[in-house]
Design a protein around this motif. Structure first.
Motif, PDB file in Angstrom:
ATOM      1  N   GLY A 291      49.519  52.042  13.031  1.00 15.65           N
ATOM      2  CA  GLY A 291      48.216  52.196  13.677  1.00 15.65           C
ATOM      3  C   GLY A 291      47.819  50.950  14.437  1.00 15.65           C
ATOM      4  O   GLY A 291      47.227  51.017  15.520  1.00 15.65           O
TER       5      GLY A 291
ATOM      6  N   PHE B  85      45.431  57.875  15.206  1.00 16.93           N
ATOM      7  CA  PHE B  85      45.286  56.747  14.281  1.00 16.93           C
ATOM      8  C   PHE B  85      43.821  56.376  14.065  1.00 16.93           C
ATOM      9  O   PHE B  85      43.068  56.233  15.024  1.00 16.93           O
ATOM     10  CB  PHE B  85      46.056  55.542  14.820  1.00 16.93           C
ATOM     11  CG  PHE B  85      47.540  55.735  14.770  1.00 16.93           C
ATOM     12  CD1 PHE B  85      48.230  55.554  13.583  1.00 16.93           C
ATOM     13  CD2 PHE B  85      48.244  56.127  15.898  1.00 16.93           C
ATOM     14  CE1 PHE B  85      49.605  55.743  13.522  1.00 16.93           C
ATOM     15  CE2 PHE B  85      49.613  56.317  15.846  1.00 16.93           C
ATOM     16  CZ  PHE B  85      50.302  56.123  14.651  1.00 16.93           C
TER      17      PHE B  85
ATOM     18  N   SER C 241      48.874  50.786   8.731  1.00 19.79           N
ATOM     19  CA  SER C 241      48.595  52.196   8.986  1.00 19.79           C
ATOM     20  C   SER C 241      47.673  52.663   7.871  1.00 19.79           C
ATOM     21  O   SER C 241      47.724  52.126   6.757  1.00 19.79           O
ATOM     22  CB  SER C 241      49.850  53.040   8.909  1.00 19.79           C
ATOM     23  OG  SER C 241      51.003  52.294   9.154  1.00 19.79           O
TER      24      SER C 241
ATOM     25  N   PRO D  49      56.313  54.026   8.209  1.00 20.39           N
ATOM     26  CA  PRO D  49      55.034  53.313   8.299  1.00 20.39           C
ATOM     27  C   PRO D  49      55.194  51.806   8.098  1.00 20.39           C
ATOM     28  O   PRO D  49      56.201  51.348   7.552  1.00 20.39           O
ATOM     29  CB  PRO D  49      54.206  53.882   7.137  1.00 20.39           C
ATOM     30  CG  PRO D  49      55.083  54.858   6.418  1.00 20.39           C
ATOM     31  CD  PRO D  49      56.489  54.642   6.886  1.00 20.39           C
TER      32      PRO D  49
END
Ligand code: NDP
Length: 321
Positions: free
Chosen positions: A250, A299, A224, A187
């Motif tokens: 995301g 997402f 994210s 991430p």
């Protein structure tokens, strides 16, 4: 099914434990101090915790520390690692617990034949810091690896970035040498609602973005949502074909856009002069979401993540209501 989560009191791990309990797993969760109620109370309060959550004491730098927690587990989620952006003694505070700790956990995994897969919480820090040019046509993906040389010269949190890069490198080497089925989740800055009473570093950053950003219009933010990150971990264990690394980003978004949204959510997070200075624009590179989406990750929109982060900061008393 029984699974292990290391560093269970952390921001991401708390959400992971919550999801795993929701899905009916028995969770053997490691913390450094099971008697520290500030770190464990929110875990004990989760639905299903009374029946299916078991806390174990373990420290990354103690050999064999994770044996009892890993024994009997089918899946091991290794999330524990120090998240510090500065350190007086980077080797002892960051590199050793990240790298030796990861190998320590993997050594426990080879001791128990019940373990079918290990999911490691790596980072985009182990992907993107390699000196390759970034421009709007570039799509960063799972084939990218950070280079320790560039990590040591990186401008933000270089020792943390190096610790995550070396830890993932060591994990792949050990897994390949010992026949471990390893999957990594990578991430970027993780935000979203807090389950624990304290701040983690990346949610705290939201409170300080306005002070930390020198040039609003040349900064890029990769983020994210913690709920997407936690669910990606679960999918990485449950989807039989999951393999290799998964970039979990995301949004790649100019900081100017983020500050504008934060200003609307809570003006104190973005003072008028930064708001005036901020000039929203297009992102300057992309990160592939193809592999993450193949795991079933959808997402959450940036506005939802920022809104829920701000609401959580208010609820926990870190921001005025
Ligand atoms: P937190 O700081 O909330 O959690 C870190 C966890 O690691 C804590 O549970 C902490 O335990 C544990 N830990 C640290 N040092 C040790 C040690 N020596 N022995 C045992 N446990 C230790 O961080 P996050 O939830 O944000 O991060 C979790 C993981 O996700 C880390 O691996 C991090 O590198 C990775 N990550 C995080 C991102 C983010 O933006 N937040 C982005 C990308 C990756 P204790 O509670 O006892 O201190």
């Amino acid at each position: 099914k029984v699974v292990c989560v290391t560093g269970a009191s952390g921001f991401i791990a708390s959400w992971l434990v919550k999801l795993l309990l929701q899905r009916g797993y028995t969770v053997k969760a490691t913390v450094r101090d099971p008697n520290d109620s500030k770190k464990t109370e929110h875990l004990r309060a989760l639905d299903g915790a009374n029946e299916r959550l078991h806390l174990f004491q373990a420290d990354l730098i103690e050999e064999g520390s994770f044996d009892a927690a890993v024994d009997g587990c089918e899946g091991v989620f290794h999330t524990a690692s120090p998240v510090l952006f500065s350190a007086n003694n980077p080797q002892a505070e960051l590199i050793d617990p990240a790298v030796k700790g990861t190998v320590n956990v993997l050594k426990s995994c080879v001791k128990f034949a019940t373990v079918k897969r290990v999911v490691l919480t790596s980072s985009m820090a182990a992907v993107i810091v390699n000196g390759r040019p970034l421009n709007p046509d570039v799509v960063v993906d799972e084939t990218w690896f950070s280079d320790p040389f560039f990590c040591e010269n990186f401008k933000i949190a270089k020792w943390y970035v190096l610790s995550k890069t070396l830890a993932e490198e060591a994990a792949w080497k050990f897994a390949e040498g010992n026949g471990i089925d390893l999957v990594t989740i990578n991430p970027s800055y993780v935000i979203g609602p807090l389950l624990q009473p304290s701040l983690n570093l990346t949610v705290e950053m939201i409170l300080n973005l306005k002070n930390d950003i020198e040039d609003v219009n040349s900064s890029i933010y990769l983020c994210s949502d913690v709920r997407d990150v936690a669910s990606a971990h679960v999918q990485a264990f449950e989807v039989p074909s999951a393999n290799g690394r998964y970039c979990l980003v995301g949004h790649v978004i100019p900081m100017a856009n983020v500050l504008k949204i934060l200003h609307e959510l809570h003006p104190s997070l973005c003072p008028p002069e930064k708001y005036e200075e901020a000039n929203p624009s297009e992102p300057t590179y992309q990160v592939s979401q193809e592999k993450a989406k193949s795991l079933g990750v959808n997402f959450l929109p940036l506005e939802v993540s920022l809104r829920d982060t701000v609401e959580s900061l208010k609820e926990k008393g870190f921001l005025k209501v």
